[in-house]
Write a protein that holds these residues in place. Structure first.
Motif, short mmCIF file in Angstrom:
data_model
loop_
_atom_site.label_atom_id
_atom_site.label_comp_id
_atom_site.label_asym_id
_atom_site.label_seq_id
_atom_site.Cartn_x
_atom_site.Cartn_y
_atom_site.Cartn_z
N ALA A 170 0.75 -1.28 -0.13
CA ALA A 170 -0.02 0.07 -0.03
C ALA A 170 0.73 1.27 0.24
N PRO A 171 0.53 2.33 -0.82
CA PRO A 171 1.34 3.39 -0.74
C PRO A 171 1.37 4.11 0.79
N LEU A 172 2.36 4.94 1.09
CA LEU A 172 2.35 5.55 2.15
C LEU A 172 1.32 6.82 2.15
N PRO A 173 0.60 6.67 3.22
CA PRO A 173 -0.47 7.93 3.21
C PRO A 173 0.18 9.33 3.34
N LEU A 174 -0.50 10.49 2.98
CA LEU A 174 0.01 11.76 2.82
C LEU A 174 0.37 12.20 4.41
N LYS A 175 -0.49 11.84 5.26
CA LYS A 175 -0.28 12.27 6.59
C LYS A 175 0.86 11.73 7.18
N ALA A 176 1.45 10.58 6.81
CA ALA A 176 2.65 10.08 7.26
C ALA A 176 3.82 10.65 6.81
N ILE A 177 3.66 11.39 5.51
CA ILE A 177 5.04 12.03 4.69
C ILE A 177 5.17 13.13 5.04
N ALA A 178 3.93 14.12 5.20
CA ALA A 178 3.83 15.57 5.48
C ALA A 178 4.67 15.93 6.41
N PRO A 179 4.95 15.18 7.64
CA PRO A 179 5.84 15.97 8.66
C PRO A 179 7.21 15.94 8.58
N TRP A 180 7.38 15.00 7.81
CA TRP A 180 9.13 14.67 7.41
C TRP A 180 9.20 15.50 6.13
#
Length: 72
Positions: A16-26
Protein backbone atom coordinates in the motif's frame (compact mmCIF):
# COMPACT_ATOMS: atom_id res chain seq x y z
CA UNK A 1 13.60 -35.61 -21.80
CA UNK A 2 10.97 -34.80 -19.22
CA UNK A 3 9.58 -31.33 -18.86
CA UNK A 4 8.01 -30.07 -15.71
CA UNK A 5 5.40 -27.41 -15.70
CA UNK A 6 5.72 -24.89 -12.93
CA UNK A 7 2.54 -24.18 -11.02
CA UNK A 8 1.02 -20.79 -11.78
CA UNK A 9 2.47 -18.04 -9.65
CA UNK A 10 0.13 -16.73 -7.05
CA UNK A 11 -0.40 -13.00 -7.31
CA UNK A 12 1.05 -10.96 -4.53
CA UNK A 13 -0.55 -7.66 -3.72
CA UNK A 14 1.50 -4.53 -4.18
CA UNK A 15 2.37 -2.77 -0.96
CA UNK A 16 0.00 0.00 0.00
CA UNK A 17 1.27 3.51 -0.73
CA UNK A 18 2.28 5.65 2.21
CA UNK A 19 -0.47 8.00 3.30
CA UNK A 20 0.15 11.71 2.91
CA UNK A 21 -0.31 12.21 6.67
CA UNK A 22 2.75 10.02 7.27
CA UNK A 23 4.93 11.86 4.76
CA UNK A 24 3.90 15.49 5.42
CA UNK A 25 5.74 16.03 8.75
CA UNK A 26 8.98 14.64 7.34
CA UNK A 27 8.64 16.69 4.15
CA UNK A 28 8.09 19.84 6.21
CA UNK A 29 11.09 19.05 8.43
CA UNK A 30 13.38 18.44 5.45
CA UNK A 31 12.11 21.59 3.73
CA UNK A 32 12.79 23.78 6.77
CA UNK A 33 16.21 22.17 7.22
CA UNK A 34 17.09 22.89 3.58
CA UNK A 35 16.02 26.53 3.95
CA UNK A 36 18.19 26.94 7.06
CA UNK A 37 21.16 25.39 5.27
CA UNK A 38 20.57 27.59 2.23
CA UNK A 39 20.52 30.66 4.50
CA UNK A 40 23.79 29.74 6.17
CA UNK A 41 25.47 29.00 2.87
CA UNK A 42 24.03 31.91 0.92
CA UNK A 43 23.27 34.79 3.24
CA UNK A 44 25.12 34.40 6.55
CA UNK A 45 27.31 37.41 6.00
CA UNK A 46 27.07 41.14 6.41
CA UNK A 47 23.77 42.86 7.26
CA UNK A 48 21.76 39.63 7.58
CA UNK A 49 24.30 37.92 9.82
CA UNK A 50 22.86 35.99 12.77
CA UNK A 51 26.24 35.04 14.23
CA UNK A 52 29.03 37.55 14.75
CA UNK A 53 32.39 37.04 13.15
CA UNK A 54 33.22 35.25 9.94
CA UNK A 55 33.43 31.66 11.20
CA UNK A 56 30.27 30.45 9.43
CA UNK A 57 31.39 32.18 6.23
CA UNK A 58 34.75 30.43 6.36
CA UNK A 59 33.16 27.02 7.05
CA UNK A 60 30.84 27.23 4.03
CA UNK A 61 33.08 29.29 1.75
CA UNK A 62 33.65 26.60 -0.88
CA UNK A 63 29.97 25.66 -0.84
CA UNK A 64 29.09 29.29 -1.56
CA UNK A 65 31.23 29.27 -4.69
CA UNK A 66 29.97 25.84 -5.75
CA UNK A 67 26.36 27.08 -5.58
CA UNK A 68 27.17 30.34 -7.33
CA UNK A 69 26.87 32.76 -4.41
CA UNK A 70 29.34 35.64 -4.59
CA UNK A 71 31.16 36.33 -1.36
CA UNK A 72 34.14 38.55 -2.13
Amino acid sequence: MAQTIAPPATGTAAPAPLPLKAIAPWALFVGVLMLVLLYFIGAEQGATSVMSGSDVHEWVHDGRHLLGFPCH
